[in-house]
Scaffold this active site. Sequence first.
Site, mmCIF file in Angstrom:
data_model
loop_
_atom_site.group_PDB
_atom_site.id
_atom_site.type_symbol
_atom_site.label_atom_id
_atom_site.label_comp_id
_atom_site.label_asym_id
_atom_site.label_seq_id
_atom_site.Cartn_x
_atom_site.Cartn_y
_atom_site.Cartn_z
ATOM 1 N N HIS A 47 -7.679 0.661 -5.880
ATOM 2 C CA HIS A 47 -7.811 -0.104 -4.628
ATOM 3 C C HIS A 47 -8.572 -1.402 -4.947
ATOM 4 O O HIS A 47 -9.702 -1.584 -4.508
ATOM 5 C CB HIS A 47 -8.564 0.757 -3.595
ATOM 6 C CG HIS A 47 -8.493 0.244 -2.199
ATOM 7 N ND1 HIS A 47 -7.660 -0.780 -1.796
ATOM 8 C CD2 HIS A 47 -9.162 0.624 -1.068
ATOM 9 C CE1 HIS A 47 -7.823 -0.999 -0.498
ATOM 10 N NE2 HIS A 47 -8.728 -0.170 -0.041
ATOM 11 N N CYS A 58 -16.218 2.321 1.766
ATOM 12 C CA CYS A 58 -15.030 1.498 2.007
ATOM 13 C C CYS A 58 -14.486 1.680 3.419
ATOM 14 O O CYS A 58 -13.817 0.792 3.945
ATOM 15 C CB CYS A 58 -13.947 1.810 0.980
ATOM 16 S SG CYS A 58 -13.555 3.564 0.852
ATOM 17 N N ARG A 67 -13.656 -7.730 3.499
ATOM 18 C CA ARG A 67 -12.273 -7.458 3.084
ATOM 19 C C ARG A 67 -11.401 -8.671 3.375
ATOM 20 O O ARG A 67 -10.522 -9.035 2.607
ATOM 21 C CB ARG A 67 -11.702 -6.242 3.832
ATOM 22 C CG ARG A 67 -12.367 -4.907 3.554
ATOM 23 C CD ARG A 67 -12.279 -4.482 2.118
ATOM 24 N NE ARG A 67 -10.925 -4.504 1.592
ATOM 25 C CZ ARG A 67 -9.949 -3.648 1.895
ATOM 26 N NH1 ARG A 67 -10.183 -2.643 2.713
ATOM 27 N NH2 ARG A 67 -8.742 -3.768 1.355
ATOM 28 N N GLN A 119 -10.463 -3.846 -2.426
ATOM 29 C CA GLN A 119 -11.703 -3.280 -1.867
ATOM 30 C C GLN A 119 -12.909 -3.626 -2.758
ATOM 31 O O GLN A 119 -13.995 -3.923 -2.263
ATOM 32 C CB GLN A 119 -11.566 -1.762 -1.737
ATOM 33 C CG GLN A 119 -12.815 -1.067 -1.220
ATOM 34 C CD GLN A 119 -13.088 -1.320 0.262
ATOM 35 O OE1 GLN A 119 -12.209 -1.178 1.084
ATOM 36 N NE2 GLN A 119 -14.315 -1.707 0.598
ATOM 37 N N ASP A 157 -17.189 7.773 -0.502
ATOM 38 C CA ASP A 157 -15.851 7.672 0.089
ATOM 39 C C ASP A 157 -15.494 9.048 0.638
ATOM 40 O O ASP A 157 -16.195 10.043 0.362
ATOM 41 C CB ASP A 157 -14.848 7.219 -0.999
ATOM 42 C CG ASP A 157 -13.445 6.967 -0.462
ATOM 43 O OD1 ASP A 157 -13.272 6.846 0.768
ATOM 44 O OD2 ASP A 157 -12.503 6.876 -1.290
ATOM 45 N N ARG A 174 0.866 -1.185 0.000
ATOM 46 C CA ARG A 174 0.000 0.000 0.000
ATOM 47 C C ARG A 174 0.898 1.227 0.000
ATOM 48 O O ARG A 174 1.788 1.347 0.835
ATOM 49 C CB ARG A 174 -0.905 0.054 1.233
ATOM 50 C CG ARG A 174 -1.490 1.458 1.445
ATOM 51 C CD ARG A 174 -2.499 1.568 2.545
ATOM 52 N NE ARG A 174 -3.722 0.867 2.208
ATOM 53 C CZ ARG A 174 -4.878 1.042 2.850
ATOM 54 N NH1 ARG A 174 -4.958 1.885 3.856
ATOM 55 N NH2 ARG A 174 -5.948 0.359 2.501
HETATM 56 N N1 NVA Z 1 -9.921 7.152 -1.098
HETATM 57 C C1 NVA Z 1 -9.508 6.708 0.222
HETATM 58 C C2 NVA Z 1 -9.774 5.241 0.386
HETATM 59 C C3 NVA Z 1 -9.413 4.678 1.735
HETATM 60 C C4 NVA Z 1 -9.695 3.203 1.843
HETATM 61 C C5 NVA Z 1 -8.025 7.038 0.407
HETATM 62 O O1 NVA Z 1 -7.250 6.765 -0.502
HETATM 63 O O2 NVA Z 1 -7.683 7.572 1.453
HETATM 64 N N1 CP Z 2 -11.055 0.394 3.302
HETATM 65 C C1 CP Z 2 -9.747 0.361 3.628
HETATM 66 O O1 CP Z 2 -8.864 0.112 2.813
HETATM 67 O O2 CP Z 2 -9.501 0.600 4.951
HETATM 68 P P1 CP Z 2 -8.074 0.742 5.630
HETATM 69 O O3 CP Z 2 -7.481 2.046 5.187
HETATM 70 O O4 CP Z 2 -8.368 0.718 7.115
HETATM 71 O O5 CP Z 2 -7.221 -0.421 5.211
#
Ligand code: NVA
Ligand code: CP
Length: 330
Positions: free
Chosen positions: A134, A271, A316, A137, A230, A107
């Site tokens: 992502h 998410c 997840r 997800q 989101d 990540r």
């Molecule tokens: N769009 C958000 C998704 C988090 C799971 C981010 O990238 O912070």
């Molecule tokens: N939805 C998601 O990816 O959550 P986290 O940032 O907690 O992993």
Amino acid sequence: PVNLRGRSFLKLLDYSPKEINYLLDLSRDLKRAKYTGTERQTMKGKNVALIFEKSSTRTRCAFEVGAMDQGAGVTYLGPTGSQMGTKETVKDTARVLGGMYDGIEYRGFSQEAVETLSEFSGVPVWNGLTDEFHPTQILADWLTIKEHKGHLKGIKFAYVGDGRNNMANSLMIGAAKMGMDFRIVSPKSLFPEQELVDNAKEIAKENDAKITVTDSVDDGVAGVDVIYTDVWVSMGEPEEVWEERINLLKPYQVNKEMMNKADSEAIFMHCLPSFHDTKTKVGKDIYEKFGLEAMEVTDEVFESKQSVVFAEAENRMHTIKAVMVATLGD
Ligand code: NVA
Ligand code: CP
């Protein structure tokens, strides 16, 4: 027959509808096996590395529990503490970790980094979120919709909010692959990249899907089966964008009034994490600075019967486990 052994999972664009369905079926089977205490371990003697350059609750825990349930060992490498990105390139890290581990989750910021890891590590690499996509997800989201609505084909799905982020991008590609009636509902300045929309529309043609991008809430959410949103500002974006985003996205907040425009049986998805109250540090800041008690979704909708966000979060784990089992399990 579908065989994903040795493959990386970097973005849904790389996977056919058949392969995505295979992963969803495997997720359902693994979930059932866990519930009934009949899970068979397919990753014994394997080790996986989990690289997180951004924070995480769900993704990290899903990979850890999924791997442990399957008998694998796990190493967590957090945003600080490893050499990657500061003293060592992604390409070098890939070759180091590839010599020790059987699979790597990443990540971080750039999609290029996760692609490079996959190219040079020689082991399956799984994208746990980048600025662009992502994909794990989406598997959880599709499994959740199947559980609540029975199928994906033809599902009317509205993603409301920031149309340019990783979630909007991945949902759009995933929906095009699965034959859904997908809408991005966001202000024009936050519409997704035209190139990706064109790409999604091409994919949609092959799968009987429909892709709509609109700034009209009324048109976008009328009669839909799912409303998804989101955060308005994603991880890694600068503080300065908050004010502009809030002003742009206020009319796109998911509230009771918006839910009432959807189908009466519609579900609400997110998410997570979500800013639906002022009880977090960020929530408190936003309240103090902008007077908002909630951002992308009201607490009322978040806590309503229509909200399936915690079932989605649990999924997840089952879906990430399926990705590891399919690409690495014996
Ligand atoms: N769009 C958000 C998704 C988090 C799971 C981010 O990238 O912070
Ligand atoms: N939805 C998601 O990816 O959550 P986290 O940032 O907690 O992993």
